[in-house]
Design a protein around this motif. Structure first.
Motif, short mmCIF file in Angstrom:
data_model
loop_
_atom_site.label_atom_id
_atom_site.label_comp_id
_atom_site.label_asym_id
_atom_site.label_seq_id
_atom_site.Cartn_x
_atom_site.Cartn_y
_atom_site.Cartn_z
N ASP A 125 0.83 -1.19 0.00
CA ASP A 125 0.00 0.00 0.00
C ASP A 125 0.87 1.25 0.00
O ASP A 125 1.97 1.25 0.55
CB ASP A 125 -0.84 -0.01 1.29
N GLU A 126 0.37 2.34 -0.62
CA GLU A 126 1.22 3.53 -0.71
C GLU A 126 1.53 4.15 0.65
O GLU A 126 2.56 4.80 0.81
CB GLU A 126 0.59 4.56 -1.64
N VAL A 127 0.64 3.92 1.63
CA VAL A 127 0.93 4.51 2.94
C VAL A 127 2.22 3.92 3.52
O VAL A 127 2.97 4.60 4.20
CB VAL A 127 -0.23 4.31 3.94
N TYR A 128 2.50 2.64 3.22
CA TYR A 128 3.73 2.04 3.73
C TYR A 128 4.94 2.66 3.05
O TYR A 128 5.99 2.85 3.66
CB TYR A 128 3.73 0.53 3.49
N GLN A 129 4.78 2.97 1.75
CA GLN A 129 5.90 3.60 1.05
C GLN A 129 6.20 4.96 1.66
O GLN A 129 7.36 5.34 1.84
CB GLN A 129 5.56 3.72 -0.43
N LEU A 130 5.13 5.71 2.00
CA LEU A 130 5.33 7.00 2.63
C LEU A 130 6.03 6.83 3.98
O LEU A 130 6.98 7.53 4.31
CB LEU A 130 4.00 7.72 2.84
N LEU A 131 5.56 5.86 4.75
CA LEU A 131 6.12 5.64 6.09
C LEU A 131 7.60 5.25 5.99
O LEU A 131 8.44 5.76 6.73
CB LEU A 131 5.33 4.55 6.80
N LEU A 132 7.91 4.35 5.05
CA LEU A 132 9.29 3.89 4.92
C LEU A 132 10.22 5.02 4.49
O LEU A 132 11.28 5.22 5.07
CB LEU A 132 9.37 2.76 3.90
N THR A 133 9.79 5.80 3.49
CA THR A 133 10.67 6.88 3.04
C THR A 133 10.79 7.96 4.10
O THR A 133 11.82 8.62 4.21
CB THR A 133 10.21 7.47 1.70
N TYR A 134 9.73 8.13 4.91
CA TYR A 134 9.83 9.08 6.02
C TYR A 134 10.86 8.59 7.04
O TYR A 134 11.66 9.36 7.57
CB TYR A 134 8.47 9.26 6.68
N GLY A 135 10.86 7.27 7.29
CA GLY A 135 11.86 6.70 8.18
C GLY A 135 13.27 6.92 7.64
O GLY A 135 14.18 7.30 8.38
N LEU A 136 13.43 6.73 6.33
CA LEU A 136 14.74 6.96 5.71
C LEU A 136 15.15 8.41 5.86
O LEU A 136 16.33 8.72 6.10
CB LEU A 136 14.70 6.58 4.23
N LEU A 137 14.16 9.32 5.72
CA LEU A 137 14.44 10.75 5.89
C LEU A 137 15.07 11.00 7.25
O LEU A 137 16.11 11.67 7.36
CB LEU A 137 13.12 11.51 5.74
N LEU A 138 14.46 10.43 8.30
CA LEU A 138 14.98 10.66 9.65
C LEU A 138 16.38 10.06 9.80
O LEU A 138 17.27 10.68 10.39
CB LEU A 138 14.03 10.07 10.68
N VAL A 139 16.58 8.85 9.26
CA VAL A 139 17.89 8.22 9.39
C VAL A 139 18.95 9.03 8.67
O VAL A 139 20.04 9.29 9.20
CB VAL A 139 17.83 6.78 8.84
N LEU A 140 18.63 9.49 7.45
CA LEU A 140 19.61 10.27 6.68
C LEU A 140 19.99 11.55 7.40
O LEU A 140 21.15 11.97 7.37
CB LEU A 140 19.03 10.60 5.29
N THR A 141 19.00 12.18 8.07
CA THR A 141 19.31 13.40 8.82
C THR A 141 20.42 13.14 9.82
O THR A 141 21.37 13.93 9.94
CB THR A 141 18.06 13.87 9.60
N ASP A 142 20.31 12.00 10.51
CA ASP A 142 21.32 11.71 11.53
C ASP A 142 22.64 11.27 10.92
O ASP A 142 23.70 11.50 11.51
CB ASP A 142 20.80 10.67 12.51
N VAL A 143 22.57 10.62 9.75
CA VAL A 143 23.82 10.27 9.06
C VAL A 143 24.62 11.54 8.78
O VAL A 143 25.83 11.62 9.00
CB VAL A 143 23.53 9.50 7.75
N MET A 144 23.89 12.58 8.33
CA MET A 144 24.58 13.84 8.04
C MET A 144 25.08 14.51 9.32
O MET A 144 26.12 15.16 9.33
CB MET A 144 23.64 14.78 7.29
N LYS A 145 24.31 14.32 10.39
CA LYS A 145 24.73 14.90 11.67
C LYS A 145 26.03 14.24 12.14
O LYS A 145 26.92 14.91 12.67
CB LYS A 145 23.62 14.67 12.70
N VAL A 146 26.13 12.91 11.92
CA VAL A 146 27.37 12.22 12.27
C VAL A 146 28.51 12.74 11.42
O VAL A 146 29.63 12.99 11.90
CB VAL A 146 27.20 10.70 12.06
N GLY A 147 28.24 12.92 10.12
CA GLY A 147 29.31 13.26 9.20
C GLY A 147 29.80 14.69 9.31
O GLY A 147 30.99 14.96 9.25
N TRP A 148 28.86 15.64 9.45
CA TRP A 148 29.26 17.05 9.34
C TRP A 148 28.88 17.90 10.55
O TRP A 148 29.03 19.10 10.53
CB TRP A 148 28.66 17.67 8.08
#
Lengths: 380, 310
Positions: B108-131
């Protein structure tokens, strides 16, 4: 069989209202949940849990219950529910700071009325749309409201409004002025009562002919129209009802925070969070969104105090839910329960689980290696 | 008065070009994969952070510009660095698609939204670690503005803005060429139009999807590079507003339409800049009002095509 106990399919069901019957297990769970809700202030006093975070989670969960009416029954993904949450909060805040209304219940009523008005207006425009267009239109209306509030001096720009009618004390509840701690406690119990009543109303609603009609609309609009259901009108009404839930939650949020600003209430990402709460808790269930709300808000609000990389924690939780618990937290409990029961009866299944996990890991590694090889060396 | 209107239109074109680079990635990902990628804004931010490291290093290797010739060399080095920074996003995009997005195409598309939102949060912290958590600036803006561009036609306008507009047009032209003329591009379009049929004639849709996601990530990163070499700086929250705006753009243009994304981005860019100049309360609302209007009149967008790239 007495008035409260009825027999259905050979099992004893507890009958609460007309058409509202629970199995024994469900009754025990519901009663335990209710007791737990009322005990939260005491539990948080003895453990390190944050009382305010749980309270906020319940409020967002209430908004998610409203959103779930659209998501579960008409299968419409609303990406603009913060509009109603925010308007509910701002409705209360405007009454408190511009009109000096000091009764908390009147503030709440004002918030709900404001949210209802907005829901009627927005619902009129979006009721005919489907799928991604519905999601994006609701998002657009939400952002227009956000932009409007953010740049209007009446709403005090991005600083927001205070919900202290005399500029100092919180509003009165039930005609009495409370101390700060007493205010929080009374507001919490009031929230729990509102939550339980809202859930009961929602249950009544989705088990009524109207709720069934919404189900039919969600499955196939054309067919629903042929059966004689006025599709757009029903979607509109469902939209307004879910907006009222959002407004109610927003109004209570204003009473809890005593300050309303655009970013935590009206921004598009709050809409996203409300939607994710419903999915996280399990959007196939009635109570799931509340649990999702408490869990997600707790993660978002409290995690920064414990871990530095709190966003990643929340993100990985969401990814794990999508990949491993597709029915959400509450929706997966029955499945996990039967799975565990089967394993207890037949421990040999455990070994099969381990081999299954091993082989799927091996497969995915092989697949990754092949993909990399093809990307680097081409198909040979 | 007229002079200043032209400046606002040029600002709108500049703003629209950046918006197009982000929205183009989003629209091809949506058009082919059918996924509304909420993590797209963070890919854009990641591009900006990579630019800080790569362009910052390269700009340190060449001398600061003193005359027109050295300024052009400096500009070319910055541009090459931006491309290299965006290229970092290619493997990252591919890996994200293969590990996280691939298992949920049928859901279902709601899962796709939820998953990419989760990735958004993870990527934010990846950048926080890096820079680190605070905003950082590459600091090559003044160097780029040494390149003489607008003096030739008699108006004074920052060369950096002109450069970004040109890059935006080049990206549009490259994408049109890629999807229209190259074999790979046609294969991608075939996959978008009919997945089963293209599988039947021997196309690996899995690999096409990885490729498309990587290309989308590349252009998001390139957009981020263009922003961070300008007066703005790279920060953790920079992706959110652009993400919401690129929704607006791809909805106005029509989901999955490249031409639509280009026209939509320019419309949003110009309308918001001109609106800001003459009636500032409209600044934030203008793009969304435009979107509501377009959706109510033409729900499929200006160039609406479902699941097809044109």
């Amino acid at each position: 069989m007495s008035r409260f106990l009825v027999d259905r399919d050979g099992e004893t069901h507890v009958r609460l209202l007309e058409g509202m019957e629970l199995t024994k297990g469900q009754t025990v769970l519901a009663a335990a949940g209710l007791v737990l809700l009322f005990l939260v202030p005491d539990i948080t006093r003895f453990t390190g849990l944050s009382f305010t975070a749980i309270h906020r989670g319940i409020l967002f969960g209430l908004a998610a219950v409203g959103l779930n009416l659209l998501l579960r029954h008409t299968e419409l993904v609303s990406f603009g529910h913060a509009a109603f949450f925010g308007v509910g909060a701002y409705g209360a805040a405007v009454l408190a700071s511009h009109f000096d209304v000091s009764s908390g219940l009147l503030l709440l009523l004002g918030g709900v009325l404001a949210a209802t008005t907005i829901a009627v207006l927005v619902g009129y425009f979006v009721a005919g749309y489907l799928d991604i267009y519905f999601a994006l239109l609701t998002l657009a209306f939400n952002q227009v409201l956000y932009a409007f509030v953010l740049q209007s001096s009446y709403f005090n720009y991005s600083d927001g409004l205070s919900v202290r009618p005399d500029g100092l004390n919180p509003p009165t509840l039930f005609g009495l002025e409370w101390t700060s701690a007493g205010y929080d406690l009374i507001l919490y119990y009031f929230t729990v009562v509102v939550l339980v009543v809202s859930l009961l109303v929602m249950w009544k609603l989705i088990n009524s002919p109207f709720g069934r009609a919404l189900d039919a609309i969600g499955q196939n609009r054309t067919r629903a129209r042929f059966v004689g259901i006025p599709v757009e009108k029903y979607v509109w009404v469902a939209f307004v009802i879910s907006g009222i839930y959002g407004g109610l939650a927003g109004g209570l949020f204003a009473l809890l925070q005593l300050h309303v600003s655009p970013d935590p209430t009206l921004y598009a990402f709050v809409s996203g969070e409300i939607l994710f709460m419903a999915i996280l808790g399990g959007f196939g269930t009635l109570v799931g969104p509340v649990i999702g709300g408490v869990v997600l808000v707790y993660l978002l609000v409290q995690a920064p105090f414990y871990v530095e990389y709190y966003n990643a924690l929340t993100g990985l939780t969401l990814v794990a839910v999508v990949l491993f618990l597709p029915e959400g937290i509450l929706g997966s409990i029955p499945k996990i329960g039967t799975g565990l029961a089967r394993r207890r009866r037949d421990p040999g299944l455990l070994r099969e689980d381990v081999t299954a996990i091993g082989s799927s890991l091996r497969q995915s590694v092989t697949r990754a290696v092949t993909t990399v090889r093809i990307i680097v060396f081409g198909v040979n | 008065m007229l002079e200043s209107l032209w400046i606002h239109v040029l600002n709108g074109l500049y703003y629209g070009s950046i918006l197009f680079m982000i929205a183009s990635g989003m629209t091809i990902i949506f058009g082919v994969l059918g996924i509304l990628n909420l993590a797209h804004g963070e890919l854009y931010a990641l591009g900006a952070f990579c630019t800080f490291s790569i362009v910052g290093f390269l700009a340190g290797q060449v001398a600061s510009p003193t005359g027109p010739v050295t300024a052009i060399i400096f500009g070319l080095v910055v541009l090459a660095g931006s491309l290299a920074a965006a290229a970092v996003l290619l493997p990252i995009g591919g890996a994200l698609e293969a590990t996280f997005v691939r298992p949920i195409y049928d859901r279902d598309e709601v899962y796709q939204l939820l998953l990419t939102y989760g990735l958004l949060l993870v990527l934010t912290d990846v950048m926080k670690v890096g820079w680190g958590p605070s905003p950082i600036d590459v600091g090559v803006y003044s160097g780029i503005n040494e390149i003489p561009t607008t003096e030739l036609v008699g108006i004074s306008y920052p060369s950096y803005n002109v450069l970004v507009i040109l890059v935006g047009v080049a990206v549009f032209a490259w994408l049109i060429w890629f999807f229209d003329r190259t074999k790979t591009g046609r294969i991608v379009r075939a996959t978008a139009i009919n997945r089963e049929m293209s599988t039947a004639i021997g196309i690996s849709t899995d690999r096409m999807f990885t490729l498309v996601f990587a290309i989308g990530a590349f252009f998001a990163g390139f957009g981020g590079a263009m922003v961070s070499i300008g007066p703005g700086s790279a920060s953790l929250g920079m992706g959110l507003d652009w993400l919401v705006l690129s929704f607006v753009v791809i909805v106005i243009g029509g989901l999955g339409s490249l031409k639509g994304a280009f026209v939509g981005a320019l419309m949003v860019g110009i309308s918001s800049r001109v609106a800001t100049a003459y009636y500032s309360p409209l600044e934030l609302a203008a793009p969304f009002l435009l979107m509501v209007l377009v959706l109510l009149v033409r729900p499929e967008g200006l160039y609406g095509t479902w699941g097809e790239i044109e």
